[in-house]
Write a protein that holds these residues in place. Structure first.
Motif, short mmCIF file in Angstrom:
data_model
loop_
_atom_site.label_atom_id
_atom_site.label_comp_id
_atom_site.label_asym_id
_atom_site.label_seq_id
_atom_site.Cartn_x
_atom_site.Cartn_y
_atom_site.Cartn_z
N ILE A 1 -8.44 -7.34 10.28
CA ILE A 1 -7.38 -7.03 10.11
C ILE A 1 -7.51 -8.06 8.57
O ILE A 1 -6.30 -7.89 7.91
N SER A 2 -7.97 -9.08 8.14
CA SER A 2 -8.51 -9.71 6.76
C SER A 2 -8.97 -9.21 5.82
O SER A 2 -9.83 -9.91 4.88
N ALA A 3 -9.85 -7.38 6.43
CA ALA A 3 -10.83 -7.24 5.44
C ALA A 3 -10.68 -6.92 4.02
O ALA A 3 -9.93 -6.83 3.56
N GLN A 4 -12.01 -7.56 3.22
CA GLN A 4 -11.86 -7.27 1.85
C GLN A 4 -10.29 -8.32 1.05
O GLN A 4 -10.20 -7.61 0.40
N ASP A 5 -10.43 -9.78 1.91
CA ASP A 5 -9.55 -10.36 1.33
C ASP A 5 -7.99 -10.41 2.01
O ASP A 5 -7.18 -10.60 1.27
N GLY A 6 -8.14 -9.36 2.65
CA GLY A 6 -6.46 -8.70 2.70
C GLY A 6 -6.14 -7.92 1.55
O GLY A 6 -5.18 -6.95 2.16
N LYS A 7 -7.51 -7.09 0.84
CA LYS A 7 -7.13 -6.07 0.31
C LYS A 7 -6.36 -4.91 0.52
O LYS A 7 -5.72 -3.86 0.49
N VAL A 8 -7.36 -4.46 2.00
CA VAL A 8 -7.51 -3.58 2.73
C VAL A 8 -6.11 -3.16 3.02
O VAL A 8 -5.12 -1.93 3.08
N LYS A 9 -5.49 -4.24 3.95
CA LYS A 9 -3.81 -4.01 4.32
C LYS A 9 -3.23 -3.99 3.31
O LYS A 9 -2.10 -3.29 3.47
N GLN A 10 -3.37 -4.47 2.28
CA GLN A 10 -2.48 -4.57 1.43
C GLN A 10 -2.21 -3.23 0.75
O GLN A 10 -1.21 -3.00 0.48
N ALA A 11 -3.82 -2.11 0.71
CA ALA A 11 -3.77 -1.27 -0.33
C ALA A 11 -2.96 0.17 1.33
O ALA A 11 -1.86 1.22 0.76
N PHE A 12 -2.82 -0.50 2.21
CA PHE A 12 -2.71 0.53 3.16
C PHE A 12 -1.03 -0.01 3.39
O PHE A 12 -0.22 0.93 4.04
N LEU A 13 -0.35 -1.03 3.26
CA LEU A 13 1.14 -1.14 3.19
C LEU A 13 1.85 -0.95 2.30
O LEU A 13 3.01 -0.40 2.15
N GLU A 14 0.94 -0.51 1.09
CA GLU A 14 1.71 0.49 -0.06
C GLU A 14 1.43 1.50 -0.17
O GLU A 14 3.04 1.68 0.03
N ILE A 15 1.28 2.02 0.45
CA ILE A 15 0.67 3.71 0.93
C ILE A 15 1.90 4.12 2.00
O ILE A 15 3.00 4.44 1.87
N PHE B 1 -7.24 2.48 8.00
CA PHE B 1 -7.10 1.86 9.01
C PHE B 1 -8.67 1.29 9.80
O PHE B 1 -8.65 0.96 10.78
N ALA B 2 -9.27 2.40 9.66
CA ALA B 2 -11.05 2.28 10.71
C ALA B 2 -11.18 0.46 10.58
O ALA B 2 -11.61 -0.01 11.19
N PRO B 3 -11.42 0.18 9.16
CA PRO B 3 -11.64 -1.35 8.74
C PRO B 3 -11.06 -2.10 9.66
O PRO B 3 -10.87 -3.08 9.65
N LEU B 4 -9.61 -1.69 9.14
CA LEU B 4 -7.74 -3.17 9.41
C LEU B 4 -8.83 -3.09 11.15
O LEU B 4 -8.47 -4.47 11.76
N GLN B 5 -9.45 -1.81 11.58
CA GLN B 5 -9.30 -2.40 13.10
C GLN B 5 -10.16 -3.39 13.60
O GLN B 5 -10.36 -3.58 14.54
N LYS B 6 -11.17 -3.52 13.14
CA LYS B 6 -12.58 -4.63 12.87
C LYS B 6 -12.03 -5.32 12.25
O LYS B 6 -12.18 -7.28 13.08
N ASN C 1 -18.72 -0.91 1.54
CA ASN C 1 -18.14 -1.30 0.45
C ASN C 1 -16.62 -1.27 0.24
O ASN C 1 -16.52 0.14 -0.32
N LEU C 2 -16.00 -1.54 0.46
CA LEU C 2 -14.32 -1.50 1.28
C LEU C 2 -14.03 -1.34 -0.26
O LEU C 2 -11.96 -1.20 -0.17
N GLY C 3 -13.97 -2.20 -1.51
CA GLY C 3 -13.65 -1.47 -2.56
C GLY C 3 -13.70 -0.27 -3.34
O GLY C 3 -12.77 -0.25 -3.26
N LEU C 4 -14.61 0.38 -2.59
CA LEU C 4 -14.70 2.00 -3.07
C LEU C 4 -13.75 2.68 -2.08
O LEU C 4 -13.11 3.62 -1.91
N VAL C 5 -13.97 1.86 -0.66
CA VAL C 5 -12.53 3.02 0.44
C VAL C 5 -11.50 2.04 -0.21
O VAL C 5 -10.82 3.24 -0.40
N ILE C 6 -10.99 1.41 -0.87
CA ILE C 6 -9.54 0.98 -1.39
C ILE C 6 -9.75 2.13 -2.48
O ILE C 6 -8.22 2.82 -2.45
N GLU C 7 -10.35 2.26 -3.56
CA GLU C 7 -10.26 3.32 -4.60
C GLU C 7 -10.30 4.50 -4.48
O GLU C 7 -9.72 5.68 -4.35
#
Length: 281
Positions: free
Chosen positions: A244-258, A237-242, A212-218
């Motif tokens: 890069i567009s995980a969760q329609d790019g939301k994982v990468k977006q959260a990563f870049l925001e931090i 970073f763990a899901p991004l390794q698998k 559940n990548l939504g929970l991971v982002i939260e």
């Protein structure tokens, strides 16, 4: 006190008192001496370049004969280096800028010391943001325990707990004084405060449903808010390794925001920025 000033009978005691804490360069000159005018330009240029490492006190011997007589000036130009109220070095005549700088370096504090001193003033004023770049520069120049402790203090004030912990872990036993112990106590309290019930619940939810990548982002955002940025970035970073567009790019977006929130000069951000580049390119 100004870094360049005219020395007179009215301010000489103030300048001598200042020499107890800071090196004062006394330059004796007169308009009738072309050599002294040339040297004065060189000394003023050095004073501006040194940016406050010493005070240049100019003595016009045509108007301040009493001061010149007190210091037993025999010829012009004459330059004296004053520290703790008494002359410790100097020269008569003209010298090149390189020679003067070499002489001054024997008596002046290092740049890292000046930065540490200024940062301590900012810390006393609870201005951690202003102290941070000074301490980072000083630590890069001279990675001493006293600078590491001051920098850890700043990171604790800014809730950058991983960097504070890394610095405190680098301090050797001989330097673990009362300041170190107080910072360790602050860190322990900050880490306890960062382990909130909300984070513990999210960690349990992610453990039960890791896909559940939504929970991971939260969870990552909650960890970031608590100053636990290393954990937050590693989690994303763990899901991004698998993918890069995980969760329609939301994982990468959260990563870049931090990464953006941590800033360009942050060591952790730079480390994970490089990791991201390896995935992109």
């Amino acid at each position: 006190m100004q870094s360049i000033l005219e020395l007179t009978k009215e301010n000489i005691q103030q300048v001598v008192d200042a020499s107890m804490e800071k090196v004062v360069v006394m330059a004796f000159w007169a308009s009738q001496s072309p050599e002294s005018l040339s040297l004065m330009q060189t000394l003023e240029s050095i004073a501006q370049q040194q940016n406050g490492r010493f005070v240049l006190a100019k003595v016009n011997c045509e108007t301040e004969m009493e001061i010149a007589n007190y210091f037993q000036i025999q010829s012009l130009p004459t330059t004296l280096v004053l520290h703790q109220g008494k002359p410790v070095d100097g020269f008569a005549g003209v010298q090149e800028a390189e020679q003067i700088t070499e002489m001054l370096d024997k008596h002046l504090p290092a740049q890292w010391q000046l930065k540490l001193n200024q940062a301590r003033v900012f810390l006393a004023e609870n201005n951690a943001i202003a102290a941070l770049p000074l301490l980072k520069d000083a630590y890069n120049e001279k990675p001493l325990a006293e600078i590491a402790l001051a920098l850890a203090d700043v990171y604790l004030s800014l809730n950058v707990l991983e960097d504070a912990q890394a610095l405190l872990d680098s301090v050797g036993l001989a330097d673990q004084d009362s300041y170190y112990q107080s910072l360790k106590a602050k860190l322990a309290l900050a880490l306890d405060a960062a382990d909130t019930p909300e984070i513990r619940k999210l960690q349990l939810d992610v453990e039960n449903d890791p896909s559940n990548l939504g929970l991971v982002i939260e969870l990552a955002k909650a960890l970031h808010q608590a100053g636990r940025n290393d954990e937050a970035l590693e989690l994303l970073f763990a899901p991004l390794q698998k993918d890069i567009s995980a969760q329609d790019g939301k994982v990468k977006q959260a990563f870049l925001e931090i990464l953006t929130a941590l800033g360009q000069g942050n060591t952790l951000a730079n480390q994970y920025r490089r990791k991201l580049y390896t995935l992109l390119y």
